[in-house]
Design a protein around this motif. Structure first.
Motif, PDB file in Angstrom:
ATOM      1  N   PRO A   1       0.824  -1.214   0.000  1.00 22.65           N
ATOM      2  CA  PRO A   1       0.000   0.000   0.000  1.00 22.65           C
ATOM      3  C   PRO A   1       0.863   1.270   0.000  1.00 22.65           C
ATOM      4  CG  PRO A   1      -0.586  -1.441   1.856  1.00 22.65           C
ATOM      5  CD  PRO A   1       0.620  -2.019   1.201  1.00 22.65           C
ATOM      6  N   ALA A   2       0.261   2.345  -0.442  1.00 23.22           N
ATOM      7  CA  ALA A   2       0.945   3.642  -0.431  1.00 23.22           C
ATOM      8  C   ALA A   2       1.191   4.065   1.008  1.00 23.22           C
ATOM      9  CB  ALA A   2       0.086   4.681  -1.147  1.00 23.22           C
ATOM     10  N   GLY A   3       2.228   4.852   1.198  1.00 20.99           N
ATOM     11  CA  GLY A   3       2.536   5.390   2.514  1.00 20.99           C
ATOM     12  C   GLY A   3       3.935   5.014   2.962  1.00 20.99           C
ATOM     13  N   VAL A   4       4.300   5.520   4.098  1.00 19.88           N
ATOM     14  CA  VAL A   4       5.616   5.287   4.667  1.00 19.88           C
ATOM     15  C   VAL A   4       5.577   3.995   5.494  1.00 19.88           C
ATOM     16  CG1 VAL A   4       7.412   6.214   6.181  1.00 19.88           C
ATOM     17  CG2 VAL A   4       6.087   7.761   4.734  1.00 19.88           C
ATOM     18  N   PRO A   5       6.380   2.989   5.127  1.00 19.16           N
ATOM     19  CA  PRO A   5       6.394   1.735   5.894  1.00 19.16           C
ATOM     20  C   PRO A   5       7.229   1.906   7.165  1.00 19.16           C
ATOM     21  CG  PRO A   5       7.883   1.569   4.031  1.00 19.16           C
ATOM     22  CD  PRO A   5       7.215   2.914   3.943  1.00 19.16           C
ATOM     23  N   ILE A   6       6.700   2.647   8.108  1.00 15.84           N
ATOM     24  CA  ILE A   6       7.465   3.062   9.281  1.00 15.84           C
ATOM     25  C   ILE A   6       7.945   1.893  10.120  1.00 15.84           C
ATOM     26  CG2 ILE A   6       5.501   3.469  10.804  1.00 15.84           C
ATOM     27  CD1 ILE A   6       8.674   5.650  10.489  1.00 15.84           C
ATOM     28  N   ASP A   7       7.142   0.839  10.244  1.00 18.16           N
ATOM     29  CA  ASP A   7       7.572  -0.314  11.035  1.00 18.16           C
ATOM     30  C   ASP A   7       8.776  -0.994  10.385  1.00 18.16           C
ATOM     31  OD1 ASP A   7       5.645   0.127  12.938  1.00 18.16           O
ATOM     32  OD2 ASP A   7       4.237  -1.339  12.123  1.00 18.16           O
ATOM     33  N   ALA A   8       8.752  -1.139   9.070  1.00 14.04           N
ATOM     34  CA  ALA A   8       9.874  -1.757   8.363  1.00 14.04           C
ATOM     35  C   ALA A   8      11.126  -0.887   8.461  1.00 14.04           C
ATOM     36  CB  ALA A   8       9.505  -2.007   6.903  1.00 14.04           C
ATOM     37  N   ILE A   9      10.954   0.421   8.341  1.00 13.78           N
ATOM     38  CA  ILE A   9      12.094   1.332   8.453  1.00 13.78           C
ATOM     39  C   ILE A   9      12.664   1.295   9.862  1.00 13.78           C
ATOM     40  CG2 ILE A   9      12.768   3.777   8.430  1.00 13.78           C
ATOM     41  CD1 ILE A   9      10.795   4.123   6.064  1.00 13.78           C
ATOM     42  N   THR A  10      11.789   1.310  10.859  1.00 15.67           N
ATOM     43  CA  THR A  10      12.231   1.253  12.249  1.00 15.67           C
ATOM     44  C   THR A  10      12.969  -0.048  12.546  1.00 15.67           C
ATOM     45  OG1 THR A  10      10.399   2.666  12.918  1.00 15.67           O
ATOM     46  CG2 THR A  10      11.447   1.382  14.659  1.00 15.67           C
ATOM     47  N   ALA A  11      12.455  -1.167  12.036  1.00 19.16           N
ATOM     48  CA  ALA A  11      13.120  -2.460  12.238  1.00 19.16           C
ATOM     49  C   ALA A  11      14.502  -2.461  11.591  1.00 19.16           C
ATOM     50  CB  ALA A  11      12.268  -3.586  11.664  1.00 19.16           C
ATOM     51  N   ALA A  12      14.610  -1.944  10.383  1.00 20.86           N
ATOM     52  CA  ALA A  12      15.909  -1.900   9.702  1.00 20.86           C
ATOM     53  C   ALA A  12      16.889  -0.997  10.451  1.00 20.86           C
ATOM     54  CB  ALA A  12      15.729  -1.427   8.256  1.00 20.86           C
ATOM     55  N   CYS A  13      16.410   0.129  10.957  1.00 22.68           N
ATOM     56  CA  CYS A  13      17.275   1.021  11.747  1.00 22.68           C
ATOM     57  C   CYS A  13      17.748   0.326  13.023  1.00 22.68           C
ATOM     58  CB  CYS A  13      16.540   2.312  12.091  1.00 22.68           C
ATOM     59  SG  CYS A  13      16.267   3.416  10.700  1.00 22.68           S
ATOM     60  N   SER A  14      16.843  -0.386  13.688  1.00 25.65           N
ATOM     61  CA  SER A  14      17.209  -1.103  14.918  1.00 25.65           C
ATOM     62  C   SER A  14      18.258  -2.171  14.642  1.00 25.65           C
ATOM     63  CB  SER A  14      15.976  -1.746  15.546  1.00 25.65           C
ATOM     64  OG  SER A  14      15.095  -0.751  15.996  1.00 25.65           O
ATOM     65  N   ARG A  15      18.114  -2.870  13.530  1.00 28.02           N
ATOM     66  CA  ARG A  15      19.105  -3.889  13.162  1.00 28.02           C
ATOM     67  C   ARG A  15      20.474  -3.262  12.933  1.00 28.02           C
ATOM     68  NH1 ARG A  15      15.552  -7.216   8.726  1.00 28.02           N
ATOM     69  NH2 ARG A  15      14.002  -8.035  10.193  1.00 28.02           N
ATOM     70  N   ALA A  16      20.502  -2.164  12.196  1.00 25.67           N
ATOM     71  CA  ALA A  16      21.780  -1.496  11.922  1.00 25.67           C
ATOM     72  C   ALA A  16      22.412  -0.981  13.208  1.00 25.67           C
ATOM     73  CB  ALA A  16      21.576  -0.352  10.932  1.00 25.67           C
ATOM     74  N   GLU A  17      21.603  -0.403  14.089  1.00 26.28           N
ATOM     75  CA  GLU A  17      22.122   0.090  15.367  1.00 26.28           C
ATOM     76  C   GLU A  17      22.694  -1.056  16.204  1.00 26.28           C
ATOM     77  OE1 GLU A  17      18.639   1.977  16.905  1.00 26.28           O
ATOM     78  OE2 GLU A  17      19.109   3.900  15.978  1.00 26.28           O
ATOM     79  N   SER A  18      22.044  -2.200  16.182  1.00 27.72           N
ATOM     80  CA  SER A  18      22.518  -3.354  16.946  1.00 27.72           C
ATOM     81  C   SER A  18      23.844  -3.873  16.411  1.00 27.72           C
ATOM     82  CB  SER A  18      21.479  -4.476  16.914  1.00 27.72           C
ATOM     83  OG  SER A  18      20.298  -4.060  17.536  1.00 27.72           O
ATOM     84  N   VAL A  19      23.951  -3.954  15.107  1.00 31.87           N
ATOM     85  CA  VAL A  19      25.201  -4.415  14.490  1.00 31.87           C
ATOM     86  C   VAL A  19      26.330  -3.446  14.822  1.00 31.87           C
ATOM     87  CG1 VAL A  19      26.353  -4.817  12.273  1.00 31.87           C
ATOM     88  CG2 VAL A  19      24.070  -5.717  12.667  1.00 31.87           C
ATOM     89  N   LEU A  20      26.048  -2.152  14.747  1.00 26.87           N
ATOM     90  CA  LEU A  20      27.077  -1.159  15.075  1.00 26.87           C
ATOM     91  C   LEU A  20      27.456  -1.202  16.549  1.00 26.87           C
ATOM     92  CD1 LEU A  20      25.911   1.859  12.903  1.00 26.87           C
ATOM     93  CD2 LEU A  20      27.915   0.393  12.545  1.00 26.87           C
TER      94      LEU A  20
END
Length: 98
Positions: free
Chosen positions: A25-44
């Motif tokens: 659907p149209a719109g900002v996939p905020i949950d997916a973006i937040t999950a990806a950011c959390s993963r990157a932060e954890s790896v770092l």
């Protein structure tokens, strides 16, 4: 001379091949973006622990550290793809194109 499909895929990274499903659907996939950011932060965070250790006896090999950084680059590429989807579909929805 035609290249085989295997040769055509030889130089792609995973994030080059991943796209947002057309049925999303149209719109900002905020949950997916937040999950990806959390993963990157954890790896770092794990990587930073390597450089804050008291002794160097358990330091990761350079190729492992390079792959960790490469993973974060890929995750940022994924976040960019999700953000572009959000931006373009939100614009289309506002403009009445979707």
């Amino acid at each position: 001379m035609k290249r085989s499909a295997l040769q055509d895929l030889a130089n792609f990274l995973p994030e080059d091949l991943l796209t947002v499903n057309a049925a999303t659907p149209a719109g900002v996939p905020i949950d997916a973006i937040t999950a990806a950011c959390s993963r990157a932060e954890s790896v770092l965070a794990l990587l930073m622990a390597q450089f804050n250790a008291v002794d160097d006896t358990e330091r990761l090999n350079d190729h492992v550290i390079a792959n960790v950084l490469w993973d974060v680059q890929g995750t940022i590429g994924l976040i960019r793809t999700l953000a572009i989807h959000g931006d373009s579909t939100t614009y289309q929805a506002v403009a009445g194109k979707r």
